[in-house]
Design an enzyme around this catalytic site. Structure first.
Site, PDB file in Angstrom:
ATOM      1  N   ILE A 210      -3.881   3.488  -2.287  1.00  0.00           N
ATOM      2  CA  ILE A 210      -3.238   4.292  -1.255  1.00  0.00           C
ATOM      3  C   ILE A 210      -3.835   5.692  -1.205  1.00  0.00           C
ATOM      4  O   ILE A 210      -3.757   6.381  -0.186  1.00  0.00           O
ATOM      5  CB  ILE A 210      -1.716   4.346  -1.522  1.00  0.00           C
ATOM      6  CG1 ILE A 210      -0.948   4.625  -0.226  1.00  0.00           C
ATOM      7  CG2 ILE A 210      -1.376   5.340  -2.608  1.00  0.00           C
ATOM      8  CD1 ILE A 210       0.546   4.389  -0.351  1.00  0.00           C
ATOM      9  N   ASP A 211      -4.487   6.115  -2.312  1.00  0.00           N
ATOM     10  CA  ASP A 211      -5.071   7.448  -2.377  1.00  0.00           C
ATOM     11  C   ASP A 211      -6.432   7.536  -1.702  1.00  0.00           C
ATOM     12  O   ASP A 211      -6.999   8.626  -1.607  1.00  0.00           O
ATOM     13  CB  ASP A 211      -5.220   7.899  -3.835  1.00  0.00           C
ATOM     14  CG  ASP A 211      -3.881   8.116  -4.516  1.00  0.00           C
ATOM     15  OD1 ASP A 211      -2.858   8.183  -3.803  1.00  0.00           O
ATOM     16  OD2 ASP A 211      -3.853   8.208  -5.762  1.00  0.00           O
ATOM     17  N   ARG A 256      -3.250  11.231  -7.110  1.00  0.00           N
ATOM     18  CA  ARG A 256      -3.412  11.591  -8.526  1.00  0.00           C
ATOM     19  C   ARG A 256      -4.670  12.423  -8.744  1.00  0.00           C
ATOM     20  O   ARG A 256      -4.648  13.439  -9.438  1.00  0.00           O
ATOM     21  CB  ARG A 256      -3.490  10.328  -9.386  1.00  0.00           C
ATOM     22  CG  ARG A 256      -2.207   9.530  -9.466  1.00  0.00           C
ATOM     23  CD  ARG A 256      -2.420   8.252 -10.275  1.00  0.00           C
ATOM     24  NE  ARG A 256      -2.984   8.534 -11.587  1.00  0.00           N
ATOM     25  CZ  ARG A 256      -2.275   8.857 -12.652  1.00  0.00           C
ATOM     26  NH1 ARG A 256      -0.961   8.960 -12.564  1.00  0.00           N
ATOM     27  NH2 ARG A 256      -2.865   9.093 -13.809  1.00  0.00           N
TER      28      ARG A 256
END
Length: 439
Positions: A210-211, A256
């Site tokens: 998703i990042d 992240r």
């Protein structure tokens, strides 16, 4: 014959002689992967064949193998057994990929047995006792309308020898792994174990993050849905901030190591005054620090909107070990920043009405939007074509707008990051008006 170069030239009114107000943001030194220097050109053709067709001398240019169906395939569909597993965190589009794989393999290739492994790699390891589930068109009907994954997922490393034992026992010829960086590392170990045993089992990945942080892939599935959903949180926080005296909206989004969701969501509704991401270090304190700049912004204009990626500012916190997948456990910088903002305003004697929103799990669990749904289907088709043609140790993705095959080793060799000197971050600076550096 018309000179193609002349047709591509852009008319100019004259030479520029005035310094641009944006010149302070332009710190680049030539062309990079994420920025094209103004003196450079973007090539019209993007394949060796197209360049060669112009009669231009072509050296051994590096290039990816294109995706798509092959005229000859390796596996006999009537004798092929397929396994599908989803691993890691949730992401919009997982069910879309599962459904598209099943429909493509069943309807177009005629594969008669497809099984799904439950709860990630745990479902392929005997000690967990997870039953497999048979997948056919009826079993996957309508699942694309729901978030999550019908197969379940998990994090953590499992023994590749046990996993390959499972594949052998079920006579699996093709394994599709839908997962992120850690999952693809596991897929590579599985493929290596398969090769060591001299088995003919294809291992093909559909990368999920998703990042949007997998290299050599323009955009990972679910990313567009994620930043689109994130804009709702930014909009809500902005409404709160503008409704109260000295209002501050603070939204923490996923990311992240990469700040793509924060950047794209902030650009989508253009309400953010600040975006903080892991790739761009920033000072919190001091005359040129973020907190001082934020306070002046609130005093001058009455409100401010801050978007922060979860991996930003970790240097101000203490790491707390690793999770089951081996990832460093991040501390909650959003909550930390909320406390620091409150302390700073209180110390300066300035009222602050701060609203903090963290929509992370809400975003991860939603169904894919129409764009991502189409993208998931096309990725699944490319994965099915590659596997049936006997390709292995690879993932499918899109590069320069074309579907390609990327070796797993290359896809996990680095991480896709927002380039502080790239055009995306430049757009963020332009949209927010924040300084290039807080120092």
């Amino acid at each position: 014959m018309v000179d193609e170069r002349a047709r591509l030239e852009i008319a100019r009114l004259g030479e520029g002689r005035i310094d641009s107000p944006l010149s302070a943001l332009l710190r680049r030194q030539g062309t990079t992967w994420h920025y094209v220097d103004e003196a450079d050109r973007v090539l019209l053709e993007d394949t060796v064949a197209l360049v060669a067709a112009r009669g231009v001398p072509v050296a051994e240019l590096p290039g990816f193998e294109p995706g798509g169906p092959r005229s000859k395939i390796y596996f006999d569909p009537s004798k092929t057994r397929v396994g599908i597993v989803t691993c890691g965190g949730l992401c919009p589009g997982l069910n879309d990929v599962i459904r598209a794989l099943v429909l493509e393999l069943t309807n177009h290739y005629g594969v008669r047995r497809i099984v799904g492994f439950r709860n990630g790699y745990q479902g392929m390891t005997a000690r967990y006792g997870r039953p497999v589930v048979d997948l056919d068109p009826d079993a996957v009907a309508g699942i694309n309308e729901y978030g999550g994954t019908i197969l379940g997922t998990s994090r953590g490393n499992q023994d590749p020898d046990e996993i390959v034992d499972c594949l052998e026992q079920l006579s699996i010829n093709v394994l599709f792994v839908i997962g992120g960086d850690g999952s693809m590392r596991g897929a590579l170990r599985i493929a290596e174990t398969v090769a060591e045993r001299g088995l003919r089992i294809a291992v093909v990945g559909v990368p999920k993050t998703i990042d949007n942080d997998i290299p050599y892939i323009e955009r990972s599935f679910g990313f567009q849905t994620a930043f689109g959903k994130a804009t709702e949180a930014i909009r809500a926080a902005h409404v709160e901030a503008t409704a109260f005296p000295n209002g501050i909206g603070l939204v923490q989004l996923m990311g992240r190591h990469s700040g793509f969701i924060a950047c794209y969501a902030a650009l989508a509704n253009n309400d953010a005054d600040y975006v903080l991401i892991p790739e761009v270090p920033f000072a919190l304190d001091g005359p040129g620090g973020f907190l001082e700049h934020l306070r002046r912004r609130v005093v001058d204009r009455g409100h401010a909107m801050v978007v922060v990626a979860e991996g930003a500012g970790q240097e101000y916190l203490t790491a707390n070990g690793r999770d089951a997948s081996g990832n460093v456990r991040l501390e909650d910088f959003g909550r930390y920043l909320r406390g620091r903002i409150a302390e700073h305003f209180a110390a300066a004697g300035v009222e602050a009405n701060l609203k903090y929103i963290d929509p992370s799990y809400t975003i991860r669990s939603v169904p894919a939007d129409p764009y991502d749904s189409v993208y998931c289907i096309r990725l699944a088709h490319a994965a099915a074509h590659a596997a049936m043609a006997g390709r292995t140790e690879m993932v499918v993705g899109r590069w320069r707008g074309r579907f390609v095959h990327v070796p797993i080793a290359l896809a996990i060799s680095s991480r896709n990051l927002v380039d502080p000197d790239g055009d995306l971050w430049l757009s963020v600076l332009e949209a927010t008006g924040q300084p290039p550096v807080f120092a």
